[in-house]
Motif scaffolding. Structure first.
Motif, PDB file in Angstrom:
ATOM      1  N   TYR A   6       4.308   4.563 -10.311  1.00 15.93           N
ATOM      2  CA  TYR A   6       3.859   5.668 -10.965  1.00 15.93           C
ATOM      3  C   TYR A   6       3.727   6.836 -10.164  1.00 15.93           C
ATOM      4  CZ  TYR A   6       3.645   2.159 -14.618  1.00 15.93           C
ATOM      5  OH  TYR A   6       3.909   0.982 -15.209  1.00 15.93           O
ATOM      6  N   ALA A   7       3.797   7.932 -10.317  1.00 20.99           N
ATOM      7  CA  ALA A   7       3.711   9.173  -9.952  1.00 20.99           C
ATOM      8  C   ALA A   7       1.912   9.250  -9.668  1.00 20.99           C
ATOM      9  CB  ALA A   7       3.958  10.427 -10.448  1.00 20.99           C
ATOM     10  N   GLY A   8       1.639   9.500  -8.147  1.00 19.92           N
ATOM     11  CA  GLY A   8       0.106   9.546  -7.794  1.00 19.92           C
ATOM     12  C   GLY A   8      -0.226   8.740  -6.810  1.00 19.92           C
ATOM     13  N   PRO A   9      -1.484   8.262  -6.584  1.00 22.37           N
ATOM     14  CA  PRO A   9      -1.805   7.631  -5.476  1.00 22.37           C
ATOM     15  C   PRO A   9      -1.345   6.091  -5.574  1.00 22.37           C
ATOM     16  CG  PRO A   9      -3.682   8.393  -6.825  1.00 22.37           C
ATOM     17  CD  PRO A   9      -2.386   8.808  -7.688  1.00 22.37           C
ATOM     18  N   ILE A  10      -1.238   5.511  -4.257  1.00 27.14           N
ATOM     19  CA  ILE A  10      -0.647   4.142  -4.094  1.00 27.14           C
ATOM     20  C   ILE A  10      -1.244   3.643  -2.983  1.00 27.14           C
ATOM     21  CG2 ILE A  10       1.118   5.032  -2.329  1.00 27.14           C
ATOM     22  CD1 ILE A  10       3.128   2.917  -4.007  1.00 27.14           C
ATOM     23  N   GLU A  11      -1.256   2.191  -3.117  1.00 27.47           N
ATOM     24  CA  GLU A  11      -2.120   1.392  -2.144  1.00 27.47           C
ATOM     25  C   GLU A  11      -0.913   0.385  -1.905  1.00 27.47           C
ATOM     26  OE1 GLU A  11      -5.478  -1.920  -1.459  1.00 27.47           O
ATOM     27  OE2 GLU A  11      -5.347  -0.981  -3.450  1.00 27.47           O
ATOM     28  N   SER A  12      -0.408   0.439  -0.541  1.00 24.48           N
ATOM     29  CA  SER A  12       0.475  -0.500  -0.032  1.00 24.48           C
ATOM     30  C   SER A  12      -0.246  -1.621   0.843  1.00 24.48           C
ATOM     31  CB  SER A  12       1.640   0.156   0.599  1.00 24.48           C
ATOM     32  OG  SER A  12       2.287   1.167  -0.286  1.00 24.48           O
ATOM     33  N   VAL A  13       0.728  -2.683   1.333  1.00 27.26           N
ATOM     34  CA  VAL A  13       0.035  -3.791   2.103  1.00 27.26           C
ATOM     35  C   VAL A  13       1.201  -3.768   3.303  1.00 27.26           C
ATOM     36  CG1 VAL A  13      -0.456  -6.257   2.095  1.00 27.26           C
ATOM     37  CG2 VAL A  13      -0.896  -4.829   0.092  1.00 27.26           C
ATOM     38  N   LEU A  14       0.555  -3.840   4.384  1.00 26.08           N
ATOM     39  CA  LEU A  14       1.583  -3.950   5.820  1.00 26.08           C
ATOM     40  C   LEU A  14       1.883  -5.875   5.704  1.00 26.08           C
ATOM     41  CD1 LEU A  14      -0.162  -2.245   8.549  1.00 26.08           C
ATOM     42  CD2 LEU A  14       2.251  -1.586   7.684  1.00 26.08           C
ATOM     43  N   GLU A  15       3.234  -5.821   5.981  1.00 27.93           N
ATOM     44  CA  GLU A  15       3.654  -7.138   6.128  1.00 27.93           C
ATOM     45  C   GLU A  15       3.704  -7.549   7.466  1.00 27.93           C
ATOM     46  OE1 GLU A  15       7.264  -7.604   4.082  1.00 27.93           O
ATOM     47  OE2 GLU A  15       6.489  -8.038   2.222  1.00 27.93           O
ATOM     48  N   ASP A  16       3.917  -6.528   8.295  1.00 24.10           N
ATOM     49  CA  ASP A  16       3.904  -6.701   9.801  1.00 24.10           C
ATOM     50  C   ASP A  16       2.916  -5.970  10.526  1.00 24.10           C
ATOM     51  OD1 ASP A  16       6.416  -8.187   9.655  1.00 24.10           O
ATOM     52  OD2 ASP A  16       7.303  -6.327   9.301  1.00 24.10           O
ATOM     53  N   ASN A  17       2.635  -5.961  11.602  1.00 22.97           N
ATOM     54  CA  ASN A  17       1.397  -5.318  12.389  1.00 22.97           C
ATOM     55  C   ASN A  17       2.288  -3.823  12.512  1.00 22.97           C
ATOM     56  OD1 ASN A  17      -0.107  -7.235  12.369  1.00 22.97           O
ATOM     57  ND2 ASN A  17       0.288  -8.119  14.410  1.00 22.97           N
ATOM     58  N   LEU A  18       1.428  -2.991  12.540  1.00 21.74           N
ATOM     59  CA  LEU A  18       2.019  -1.578  13.097  1.00 21.74           C
ATOM     60  C   LEU A  18       1.072  -1.107  14.156  1.00 21.74           C
ATOM     61  CD1 LEU A  18       3.807   0.826  12.315  1.00 21.74           C
ATOM     62  CD2 LEU A  18       2.285   1.413  10.498  1.00 21.74           C
ATOM     63  N   GLY A  19       1.575  -1.088  15.278  1.00 22.70           N
ATOM     64  CA  GLY A  19       0.599  -0.735  16.362  1.00 22.70           C
ATOM     65  C   GLY A  19      -0.545  -1.780  16.282  1.00 22.70           C
ATOM     66  N   PRO A  20      -1.695  -1.196  16.591  1.00 18.20           N
ATOM     67  CA  PRO A  20      -2.970  -1.695  16.321  1.00 18.20           C
ATOM     68  C   PRO A  20      -3.495  -2.198  14.931  1.00 18.20           C
ATOM     69  CG  PRO A  20      -3.460   0.495  16.834  1.00 18.20           C
ATOM     70  CD  PRO A  20      -2.124   0.167  16.705  1.00 18.20           C
ATOM     71  N   LEU A  21      -2.532  -1.798  13.945  1.00 24.29           N
ATOM     72  CA  LEU A  21      -3.043  -2.076  12.497  1.00 24.29           C
ATOM     73  C   LEU A  21      -2.562  -3.350  12.311  1.00 24.29           C
ATOM     74  CD1 LEU A  21      -2.412   1.529  11.026  1.00 24.29           C
ATOM     75  CD2 LEU A  21      -4.485   0.503  11.545  1.00 24.29           C
ATOM     76  N   ASP A  22      -3.256  -4.324  12.049  1.00 23.59           N
ATOM     77  CA  ASP A  22      -2.625  -5.802  11.968  1.00 23.59           C
ATOM     78  C   ASP A  22      -2.419  -6.011  10.371  1.00 23.59           C
ATOM     79  OD1 ASP A  22      -3.039  -6.529  14.466  1.00 23.59           O
ATOM     80  OD2 ASP A  22      -5.123  -7.143  14.445  1.00 23.59           O
ATOM     81  N   ALA A  23      -1.224  -6.500  10.088  1.00 23.59           N
ATOM     82  CA  ALA A  23      -1.105  -7.225   8.585  1.00 23.59           C
ATOM     83  C   ALA A  23      -2.085  -7.988   7.958  1.00 23.59           C
ATOM     84  CB  ALA A  23       0.345  -7.714   8.444  1.00 23.59           C
ATOM     85  N   PRO A  24      -2.470  -8.006   6.761  1.00 21.62           N
ATOM     86  CA  PRO A  24      -2.169  -7.107   6.070  1.00 21.62           C
ATOM     87  C   PRO A  24      -3.115  -5.928   5.607  1.00 21.62           C
ATOM     88  CG  PRO A  24      -3.435  -8.863   4.990  1.00 21.62           C
ATOM     89  CD  PRO A  24      -3.659  -9.055   6.756  1.00 21.62           C
TER      90      PRO A  24
END
Length: 166
Positions: free
Chosen positions: A78-96
């Motif tokens: 839907y148009a507007g804000p979104i919350e997504s979930v990492l499946e893999d680590n992105l640098g120091p940002l650990d999934a999820p």
């Protein structure tokens, strides 16, 4: 490694909470004639935080596009804000870890821009600049998409660090 990540995230949070630093994107984004968002600069706070975290342009990971529709098929955004979930680590940002951003659905495909990441330790969100992408036009809306929505054939996409939104 855990203490290094904690230190890096703590410093990024300090950068974000310095006076005058917004926690999320501010202001309006100019829209193109087809309803897709126009160019947008990556805020200086996000650039500083990403540099400190050693998140570089092109760094990527897989993401579940909508935390509320994990692994659904097809998926309706839907148009507007979104919350997504990492499946893999992105640098120091650990999934999820969570990514927060905005979805535009008016053009021929969904456009998703992320402005903040929520580390797993529950600390404050960290400012970032990232986009969701899939090759071969896979963020293209399916014909059953209604106004204000984008029905997509995949609940996943790649998330890529950028230094500006185009």
């Amino acid at each position: 490694m855990a203490s290094r990540t904690f230190t890096l995230l703590g410093c990024a949070i300090l950068l974000m909470t310095a006076p005058g630093c917004p926690g999320t994107a501010t202001g309006k984004v100019a829209l193109r004639s087809d309803g897709t968002p126009g160019p947008e600069d990556c805020p200086e706070e996000a650039r500083k935080a990403m540099k400190y975290l050693r998140l570089f342009v092109g760094d990527s990971a897989w993401v579940q596009l909508d935390a509320n529709q994990s692994r659904a098929y097809p998926i309706t955004l839907y148009a507007g804000p979104i919350e997504s979930v990492l499946e893999d680590n992105l640098g120091p940002l650990d999934a999820p870890a969570r990514l927060y951003g905005r979805v535009w659905t008016d053009g021929p495909q969904a456009v998703i821009r992320y402005h903040a990441a929520q580390p797993l330790d529950g600390g404050d969100p960290v400012p970032i600049c990232a986009v969701a992408r899939l090759g071969l036009g896979q963020l293209r809306k399916l014909p059953e998409s209604k106004p204000g929505t984008a029905v997509l054939g995949s609940p996943r996409a790649g998330v890529y660090i950028v230094n500006e939104f185009r």
